[in-house]
Every structure is written in structure tokens, then in C-alpha cells.
Design a protein around this motif. Structure first.
Motif, PDB file in Angstrom:
ATOM      1  N   GLN A   1       0.841  -1.179   0.000  1.00 25.06           N
ATOM      2  CA  GLN A   1       0.000   0.000   0.000  1.00 25.06           C
ATOM      3  C   GLN A   1       0.886   1.242   0.000  1.00 25.06           C
ATOM      4  O   GLN A   1       1.716   1.424   0.884  1.00 25.06           O
ATOM      5  CB  GLN A   1      -0.899   0.009   1.238  1.00 25.06           C
ATOM      6  CG  GLN A   1      -1.853   1.176   1.314  1.00 25.06           C
ATOM      7  CD  GLN A   1      -3.033   1.003   0.386  1.00 25.06           C
ATOM      8  OE1 GLN A   1      -3.294  -0.100  -0.082  1.00 25.06           O
ATOM      9  NE2 GLN A   1      -3.729   2.069   0.089  1.00 25.06           N
ATOM     10  N   ARG A   3       1.807   4.824   0.716  1.00 33.28           N
ATOM     11  CA  ARG A   3       1.448   5.892   1.652  1.00 33.28           C
ATOM     12  C   ARG A   3       2.401   7.049   1.450  1.00 33.28           C
ATOM     13  O   ARG A   3       3.608   6.876   1.479  1.00 33.28           O
ATOM     14  CB  ARG A   3       1.531   5.376   3.087  1.00 33.28           C
ATOM     15  CG  ARG A   3       1.075   6.359   4.149  1.00 33.28           C
ATOM     16  CD  ARG A   3       0.974   5.652   5.494  1.00 33.28           C
ATOM     17  NE  ARG A   3       2.298   5.234   5.966  1.00 33.28           N
ATOM     18  CZ  ARG A   3       3.043   5.954   6.807  1.00 33.28           C
ATOM     19  NH1 ARG A   3       2.616   7.120   7.247  1.00 33.28           N
ATOM     20  NH2 ARG A   3       4.219   5.511   7.214  1.00 33.28           N
ATOM     21  N   ASN A 112      -3.566   8.468  -8.237  1.00 32.03           N
ATOM     22  CA  ASN A 112      -4.298   7.470  -7.471  1.00 32.03           C
ATOM     23  C   ASN A 112      -4.037   7.539  -5.972  1.00 32.03           C
ATOM     24  O   ASN A 112      -4.776   6.949  -5.184  1.00 32.03           O
ATOM     25  CB  ASN A 112      -3.903   6.057  -7.938  1.00 32.03           C
ATOM     26  CG  ASN A 112      -3.985   5.899  -9.435  1.00 32.03           C
ATOM     27  OD1 ASN A 112      -2.961   5.852 -10.115  1.00 32.03           O
ATOM     28  ND2 ASN A 112      -5.190   5.846  -9.954  1.00 32.03           N
ATOM     29  N   HIS A 113      -2.946   8.212  -5.607  1.00 30.09           N
ATOM     30  CA  HIS A 113      -2.536   8.211  -4.219  1.00 30.09           C
ATOM     31  C   HIS A 113      -2.256   9.648  -3.778  1.00 30.09           C
ATOM     32  O   HIS A 113      -1.603  10.396  -4.503  1.00 30.09           O
ATOM     33  CB  HIS A 113      -1.278   7.362  -4.033  1.00 30.09           C
ATOM     34  CG  HIS A 113      -1.400   5.989  -4.602  1.00 30.09           C
ATOM     35  ND1 HIS A 113      -2.052   4.960  -3.953  1.00 30.09           N
ATOM     36  CD2 HIS A 113      -0.985   5.489  -5.798  1.00 30.09           C
ATOM     37  CE1 HIS A 113      -2.005   3.885  -4.697  1.00 30.09           C
ATOM     38  NE2 HIS A 113      -1.370   4.165  -5.829  1.00 30.09           N
ATOM     39  N   TRP A 114      -2.730   9.976  -2.586  1.00 36.24           N
ATOM     40  CA  TRP A 114      -2.609  11.337  -2.078  1.00 36.24           C
ATOM     41  C   TRP A 114      -2.089  11.329  -0.643  1.00 36.24           C
ATOM     42  O   TRP A 114      -2.425  10.442   0.149  1.00 36.24           O
ATOM     43  CB  TRP A 114      -3.969  12.044  -2.102  1.00 36.24           C
ATOM     44  CG  TRP A 114      -4.468  12.270  -3.481  1.00 36.24           C
ATOM     45  CD1 TRP A 114      -5.111  11.373  -4.288  1.00 36.24           C
ATOM     46  CD2 TRP A 114      -4.339  13.473  -4.242  1.00 36.24           C
ATOM     47  NE1 TRP A 114      -5.396  11.953  -5.504  1.00 36.24           N
ATOM     48  CE2 TRP A 114      -4.935  13.235  -5.500  1.00 36.24           C
ATOM     49  CE3 TRP A 114      -3.779  14.724  -3.985  1.00 36.24           C
ATOM     50  CZ2 TRP A 114      -4.985  14.211  -6.501  1.00 36.24           C
ATOM     51  CZ3 TRP A 114      -3.839  15.688  -4.975  1.00 36.24           C
ATOM     52  CH2 TRP A 114      -4.428  15.437  -6.210  1.00 36.24           C
TER      53      TRP A 114
END
Length: 124
Positions: A1, A3, A112-114
Motif C-alpha cells: 500500500q 502511503r 491514485n494516491h494522495w
């Protein structure tokens, strides 16, 4: 994942500099587009700068000549060096990542990731 963790924000005076960092611990960013966005109070989020996996950079007009984005793939980190800061730069700054990001502009397309954001208040 994946992060993303931003750091480096804080209160500065107009004309001063600040360097934001965004780290992705334990996750390789080599093949991802990376970007910095900001959201000022009462305003919509706007793209500030981005960098492709190949190192091509893009900037919003208000950041050109003052801000510089860079990436260190060995450290899984993206930076935003901000110089000559102005009160209108006051915002929460977010980093973001995506495989299809930063292809055409500094828009939020392809991310897609913040991260959670870091505050940058600039006093006059």
C-alpha cells in the motif's frame, strides 16, 4: 500500500523559502508521476507542479521561476523547493502519485494516491 507523507511545511514570511518533502516509505516511486497540489482556504485545489517518471517537469504559471520540483528515486521522495514565497501561496500542500500522472499538465488527472497535506502559511 502506497502511503505518501509530506513534511516541511510551516509559517514563513513573504519572500522567504521553504522546501517540502514527500516520502513513500518502503514503496518505489520510480515509475510513477508525482505532483504537488495546494488548496487555499475557500478555494478549490489546484495543481502546482509535477514531474514524470522520466524527469520532465511542469508548473502552474504562478509557480514558474519560483518553485522547483525534483525527485530522488533512491530515497522514494519528491521535493518542492519554494522560493520568494508570497501571501497568496498560503495553502495546504499535498503530494500525489500515479502511474498516468503528469502526462499533459499539472491537473489532477491520473493520480491514485494522495498525502494528508502540510500547511504553508505565508505572512506579509
Amino acid at each position: 500500500q502506497l502511503r505518501l507523507v509530506e513534511s516541511g511545511g510551516g509559517l514563513v514570511q513573504s519572500g522567504e523559502s521553504l522546501r517540502l518533502s514527500c516520502e513513500a516509505p518502503g514503496y518505489g516511486l520510480d515509475f510513477l508521476g508525482l505532483g504537488w497540489f495546494r488548496q487555499a482556504p475557500g478555494k478549490e485545489r489546484e495543481g502546482v507542479s509535477c514531474i514524470t517518471s522520466g524527469g520532465t517537469t511542469k508548473y502552474v504559471d504562478s509557480a514558474k521561476g519560483r518553485f522547483a520540483i525534483s525527485r530522488d528515486n533512491d530515497k522514494d521522495t519528491v521535493y518542492l523547493q519554494m522560493n520568494a514565497l508570497k501571501p497568496e501561496d498560503t495553502a495546504v500542500y499535498f503530494c500525489a502519485a500515479g502511474i498516468a500522472a503528469c502526462e499533459n499538465s499539472v491537473s489532477a488527472t491520473g493520480y491514485n494516491h494522495w498525502g494528508q497535506g502540510t500547511q504553508v502559511p505565508v505572512s506579509s
